[in-house]
Motif scaffolding. Structure first.
Motif, PDB file in Angstrom:
ATOM      1  N   LYS A 194      58.197 -15.513  10.172  1.00 14.25           N
ATOM      2  CA  LYS A 194      57.970 -16.940   9.923  1.00 14.25           C
ATOM      3  C   LYS A 194      56.956 -17.562  10.874  1.00 14.25           C
ATOM      4  N   HIS A 195      56.726 -16.925  12.033  1.00 11.09           N
ATOM      5  CA  HIS A 195      55.781 -17.484  12.996  1.00 11.09           C
ATOM      6  C   HIS A 195      54.337 -17.432  12.497  1.00 11.09           C
ATOM      7  N   ALA A 196      54.101 -16.694  11.425  1.00  9.18           N
ATOM      8  CA  ALA A 196      52.744 -16.578  10.886  1.00  9.18           C
ATOM      9  C   ALA A 196      52.594 -17.282   9.547  1.00  9.18           C
ATOM     10  N   ASN A 197      53.494 -18.183   9.225  1.00  9.15           N
ATOM     11  CA  ASN A 197      53.449 -18.857   7.924  1.00  9.15           C
ATOM     12  C   ASN A 197      52.187 -19.684   7.710  1.00  9.15           C
ATOM     13  N   GLU A 198      51.491 -20.025   8.782  1.00  7.57           N
ATOM     14  CA  GLU A 198      50.256 -20.791   8.623  1.00  7.57           C
ATOM     15  C   GLU A 198      49.236 -20.051   7.765  1.00  7.57           C
ATOM     16  N   PHE A 199      49.344 -18.741   7.706  1.00  7.95           N
ATOM     17  CA  PHE A 199      48.370 -17.967   6.930  1.00  7.95           C
ATOM     18  C   PHE A 199      48.608 -18.051   5.426  1.00  7.95           C
ATOM     19  N   THR A 200      49.720 -18.646   5.014  1.00  7.71           N
ATOM     20  CA  THR A 200      49.930 -18.847   3.577  1.00  7.71           C
ATOM     21  C   THR A 200      49.065 -19.981   3.046  1.00  7.71           C
ATOM     22  N   GLU A 201      48.428 -20.728   3.948  1.00  6.17           N
ATOM     23  CA  GLU A 201      47.581 -21.843   3.544  1.00  6.17           C
ATOM     24  C   GLU A 201      46.111 -21.482   3.718  1.00  6.17           C
ATOM     25  N   CYS A 202      45.324 -21.840   2.743  1.00  4.41           N
ATOM     26  CA  CYS A 202      43.875 -21.645   2.806  1.00  4.41           C
ATOM     27  C   CYS A 202      43.204 -23.003   2.644  1.00  4.41           C
ATOM     28  N   VAL A 203      42.321 -23.332   3.581  1.00  2.42           N
ATOM     29  CA  VAL A 203      41.626 -24.615   3.559  1.00  2.42           C
ATOM     30  C   VAL A 203      40.129 -24.360   3.593  1.00  2.42           C
ATOM     31  N   VAL A 204      39.413 -24.901   2.622  1.00  2.11           N
ATOM     32  CA  VAL A 204      37.962 -24.746   2.550  1.00  2.11           C
ATOM     33  C   VAL A 204      37.331 -26.124   2.691  1.00  2.11           C
ATOM     34  N   GLN A 205      36.602 -26.344   3.755  1.00  2.18           N
ATOM     35  CA  GLN A 205      35.919 -27.617   3.958  1.00  2.18           C
ATOM     36  C   GLN A 205      34.621 -27.639   3.162  1.00  2.18           C
ATOM     37  N   TYR A 206      34.284 -28.820   2.652  1.00  4.75           N
ATOM     38  CA  TYR A 206      33.011 -28.927   1.938  1.00  4.75           C
ATOM     39  C   TYR A 206      32.491 -30.347   2.001  1.00  4.75           C
ATOM     40  N   ASP A 207      31.207 -30.492   1.770  1.00  6.96           N
ATOM     41  CA  ASP A 207      30.540 -31.788   1.711  1.00  6.96           C
ATOM     42  C   ASP A 207      29.233 -31.597   0.951  1.00  6.96           C
ATOM     43  N   LYS A 208      28.375 -32.587   1.026  1.00  4.03           N
ATOM     44  CA  LYS A 208      27.121 -32.528   0.278  1.00  4.03           C
ATOM     45  C   LYS A 208      26.255 -31.358   0.712  1.00  4.03           C
ATOM     46  N   LEU A 209      26.293 -31.022   1.994  1.00  6.16           N
ATOM     47  CA  LEU A 209      25.446 -29.946   2.516  1.00  6.16           C
ATOM     48  C   LEU A 209      26.085 -28.574   2.389  1.00  6.16           C
ATOM     49  N   THR A 210      27.413 -28.528   2.204  1.00  4.10           N
ATOM     50  CA  THR A 210      28.109 -27.254   2.020  1.00  4.10           C
ATOM     51  C   THR A 210      29.057 -27.364   0.825  1.00  4.10           C
ATOM     52  N   PRO A 211      28.521 -27.375  -0.389  1.00  4.91           N
ATOM     53  CA  PRO A 211      29.360 -27.565  -1.583  1.00  4.91           C
ATOM     54  C   PRO A 211      30.331 -26.409  -1.819  1.00  4.91           C
ATOM     55  N   PHE A 212      31.482 -26.750  -2.350  1.00  2.76           N
ATOM     56  CA  PHE A 212      32.533 -25.791  -2.683  1.00  2.76           C
ATOM     57  C   PHE A 212      32.184 -25.061  -3.976  1.00  2.76           C
ATOM     58  N   LYS A 213      32.438 -23.753  -4.007  1.00  7.03           N
ATOM     59  CA  LYS A 213      32.134 -22.958  -5.199  1.00  7.03           C
ATOM     60  C   LYS A 213      33.353 -22.272  -5.814  1.00  7.03           C
ATOM     61  N   GLY A 214      34.385 -22.020  -5.038  1.00  7.65           N
ATOM     62  CA  GLY A 214      35.538 -21.365  -5.649  1.00  7.65           C
ATOM     63  C   GLY A 214      36.592 -20.954  -4.637  1.00  7.65           C
ATOM     64  N   LEU A 215      37.846 -20.831  -5.133  1.00  9.37           N
ATOM     65  CA  LEU A 215      38.961 -20.383  -4.309  1.00  9.37           C
ATOM     66  C   LEU A 215      39.959 -19.644  -5.187  1.00  9.37           C
ATOM     67  N   LYS A 216      40.317 -18.434  -4.780  1.00  9.60           N
ATOM     68  CA  LYS A 216      41.299 -17.616  -5.486  1.00  9.60           C
ATOM     69  C   LYS A 216      42.354 -17.153  -4.489  1.00  9.60           C
ATOM     70  N   GLY A 217      43.551 -16.841  -4.999  1.00 11.72           N
ATOM     71  CA  GLY A 217      44.597 -16.371  -4.109  1.00 11.72           C
ATOM     72  C   GLY A 217      45.682 -15.611  -4.829  1.00 11.72           C
ATOM     73  N   GLN A 218      46.234 -14.605  -4.153  1.00  6.91           N
ATOM     74  CA  GLN A 218      47.351 -13.821  -4.667  1.00  6.91           C
ATOM     75  C   GLN A 218      48.322 -13.549  -3.530  1.00  6.91           C
ATOM     76  N   VAL A 219      49.553 -13.167  -3.886  1.00  8.34           N
ATOM     77  CA  VAL A 219      50.531 -12.732  -2.895  1.00  8.34           C
ATOM     78  C   VAL A 219      51.165 -11.429  -3.369  1.00  8.34           C
ATOM     79  N   TYR A 220      51.399 -10.530  -2.415  1.00  2.87           N
ATOM     80  CA  TYR A 220      51.958  -9.206  -2.706  1.00  2.87           C
ATOM     81  C   TYR A 220      53.217  -9.006  -1.872  1.00  2.87           C
ATOM     82  N   ASP A 221      54.212  -8.324  -2.459  1.00  2.68           N
ATOM     83  CA  ASP A 221      55.432  -8.050  -1.704  1.00  2.68           C
ATOM     84  C   ASP A 221      55.204  -6.893  -0.740  1.00  2.68           C
ATOM     85  N   SER A 222      56.250  -6.478  -0.062  1.00  2.00           N
ATOM     86  CA  SER A 222      56.108  -5.461   0.985  1.00  2.00           C
ATOM     87  C   SER A 222      55.642  -4.113   0.445  1.00  2.00           C
ATOM     88  N   THR A 223      55.895  -3.855  -0.835  1.00  3.34           N
ATOM     89  CA  THR A 223      55.473  -2.576  -1.422  1.00  3.34           C
ATOM     90  C   THR A 223      54.056  -2.632  -1.970  1.00  3.34           C
TER      91      THR A 223
END
Length: 644
Positions: A71-100
């Motif tokens: 649980k101490h690493a739960n921050e990694f379940t979040e993905c944050v992409v900063q963007y603005d006029k000079l760095t426009p956002f193009k895409g974000l994908k995500g998946q989760v896999y179990d221990s196997t």
């Protein structure tokens, strides 16, 4: 026929099983044992691909997978992409896999939030983030993200810091840069052990760095920042373009020149303001005093409002804009002050700085965009005046911890030049408390406290006084005093914005249950307001140097008047006089009749110290904490030892 169908079914099952096996990714069993040691998470794979198309555009794809072990690493379940006029956002994908390694969830477009990041004073900006969180609660599991952004201009290029969190090990990380062979992309490697791979493909230069099997780094108190301890690659173009403005940052001189040209001809005041400048300095012959008068006029008649719209993050609004509206961001207010001084015939130079914690770690040998703020430097005959133009309360020619003691880039029509801001010296950073405390037989106390804060020790309090209501100030006082049954009867502040900024705080308050009277004995812990409650654990395995960032002097003198009759001394703390490479600590306790006088002084040095001295620091802190807990035991009716 049935046998044939059975064989066909078994074949299909084997095929499906095989396919399911092929689909498995990042099974936890494949993590080497040495990478799990001391780790809360493991970066299984990472790939940065930065494709630079020219001096005005680039694309970044960042793919990574992290196995979250607890649980101490739960921050990694979040993905944050900063963007603005000079760095426009193009895409974000995500998946989760179990221990196997079986995929158990996938990020949907509805899971991605679009949030504005500006707040407080930053009223005008285009900074936003795309944010998504993958929820899963059966440990361990693995999250995988892919982000894609663009760059409309390459004034700034992302660094590679594969080990970017404590307690995170790295199984594999790759950083690949692709750019035209006609361009010059510079890089600076730090603590990179794997050789750079360089190749050419279709008139494109390809640079590639790799890191594998890097163990987790443990967080240590008073340690350098993580980016000073782990592999890091910085990038910077020699030539760049942003919204049609071409520039060169191959040298500090050329980068400063670009900043000057970007903001040239924006320092013309309206006629009314020119007349005001002449009026303000008409009877003042001393140049330094003229600067002070104009700075205080700026503080009284403007306020900070952030403007971060495209090139507006670098190009200032002109002086007329600020004069007519009374507000601006750091660039605009600095330019306005520069314009006021120009009208007075006093040269000054806008100066780029990385403000806040971390600014002292600037890479001065690597010309690049390492800045987030602008202040003003006013060269004088024998020294310089430094002005923080966004502050309505800063003392004249004073830079607090926000921008002091660091390299900065000052620029004018000749270009840029690296210089250093003033150091906040030990002797200037003082906090001194003087108090008189009167106790009654029920253990209740009345306190008259005077605290004097100087230099950096007054930074936060000065800001609070200027910006907070009296009610908010009182709430903070209650938290700071932190004694049983406290009732604040009155408080006030005296602010001195002289050469050494000083705030005097006077507080009168009551409190209870501090002294303990048991029969003929009275127990008092004389350190009322400034006790060390935390001591670092000793360690024989310290791995990195010790960083003490801030030098200061902390001094207390408290006079306690005890209830009548308690004048005999059964015991009192032994006077302490400690000297260490980290500082000095002194206490004395004197008893005369029913009055106890306690004196305490702590001097903390700044600097960097070898890891081998860590236990000496722990012992120093432990000795202070022990002294702070010591008690005076008084006897009623003059019993016990003689007074001294």
């Amino acid at each position: 026929m049935k046998k044939a169908l059975l064989l066909l079914s078994l074949g299909l099952l084997n095929t499906l099983s095989s396919l399911a096996g092929d689909d498995k990714k990042y099974p936890v069993k494949d993590i080497p044992a040495e990478l799990r040691k001391g780790a809360d998470a493991v970066k299984r794979s990472e790939e940065y691909i930065l494709t630079i198309d020219g001096i005005g555009s680039a694309r970044l794809v960042h793919r990574y997978a992290i196995t979250i072990l607890n649980k101490h690493a739960n921050e990694f379940t979040e993905c944050v992409v900063q963007y603005d006029k000079l760095t426009p956002f193009k895409g974000l994908k995500g998946q989760v896999y179990d221990s196997t390694g079986v995929q158990v969830a996938k990020l949907k477009s509805s899971d991605i939030l679009d949030v504005k990041t500006g707040g407080g004073d930053a009223f005008y900006d285009d900074n936003r983030v795309k944010a998504a969180t993958i929820k899963h609660h059966t440990y361990p599991f693995t999250v995988e993200f892919e982000e894609e952004s663009a760059f409309n201009g390459i004034l700034w290029l992302p660094p590679w810091q594969p080990v970017d969190h404590f307690n995170l090990s790295v199984q594999q990380s790759t950083f690949k840069i692709i750019y035209p062979s006609t361009m010059n992309i510079r890089f600076k490697e730090m603590r990179v052990s794997t050789p750079l791979k360089q190749s050419t493909e279709n008139d494109k230069i390809v640079l590639e760095w790799n890191l594998t099997d890097y163990p987790a780094v443990k967080s240590e108190v008073f340690a350098p920042k993580l980016n000073e301890r782990t592999p890091l690659v910085l990038l910077a173009p020699s030539q760049f373009e942003i919204e049609g403005y071409k520039g060169d940052m191959s040298t500090w001189q050329s980068f400063g020149l670009w900043n000057y040209q970007l903001n040239a001809d924006r320092n013309v005041l309206p006629e009314a303001m020119k007349a005001k400048v002449k009026e303000l300095i008409a009877n003042i012959g001393d140049k330094r005093e003229q600067v002070k008068v104009l700075y205080e006029y700026l503080q009284k008649n403007t306020r900070y409002v952030g403007v971060q719209l495209g090139i507006g993050g670098w190009q200032t609004f002109d002086a007329n804009y600020v004069a007519s509206r009374g507000y601006g961001d750091c660039k605009a207010l600095t330019n306005y002050m520069h314009s006021l001084l120009k009208e007075a015939g006093i040269p000054s130079n806008p100066t780029l700085v990385y403000a806040g914690d971390g600014g002292a770690n600037m890479h001065i040998g690597f010309p690049s965009n390492q800045f987030n703020h602008v202040i003003l430097n006013v060269p004088m005959e024998k020294d310089s005046i430094w002005l923080e133009c966004t502050s309505q309360y800063n003392a004249f020619n004073y830079l607090g911890q926000f921008t002091a003691d660091r390299w900065v880039l000052s620029f004018n029509k000749e270009g840029g030049k690296l210089i250093k801001t003033p150091v906040l010296a030990l002797a200037e950073n003082k906090e001194k408390r003087e108090a008189k405390v009167i106790f009654d037989m029920d253990g209740n106390g009345k306190v008259d406290l005077k605290s004097t804060y100087c230099g950096a020790m007054q930074d936060d309090l000065s800001a609070d006084i200027a910006m907070e209501s009296k009610g908010e100030l009182e709430k903070k006082l209650y938290k700071e005093i932190n004694l049983s049954g406290v009732v604040i009867n009155s408080f006030s502040h005296e602010v001195d914005k002289g050469k050494l900024p000083t705030v005097i705080e006077n507080v009168k308050f009551d409190f209870n249950n501090y002294i303990n009277i048991s029969g003929k004995r009275l127990f008092l812990q004389p350190n009322l307001l400034n006790q060390f409650t935390w001591v670092p654990d000793k360690s024989e395995k310290r791995t990195c140097e010790i960083v003490m960032k801030f030098p200061y002097v902390d001094e207390d003198k408290i006079e306690y008047v005890m209830p009548d009759g308690f004048s005999g001394v059964e015991s009192k703390p032994v006077d302490v006089n400690l000297k260490s490479r980290f500082g000095e600590f002194t206490t004395t306790t004197k008893v005369e009749k029913n009055t106890v006088t306690y004196y305490r002084k702590l001097v903390m040095n700044s600097g960097r110290f070898d890891a081998s001295t860590y236990n000496e620091l722990a012992d120093f802190f432990a000795a202070i904490a022990k002294a702070d807990k010591s008690k005076v035991v008084l006897l009623n009716n003059g019993g016990g030892l003689a007074t001294n």
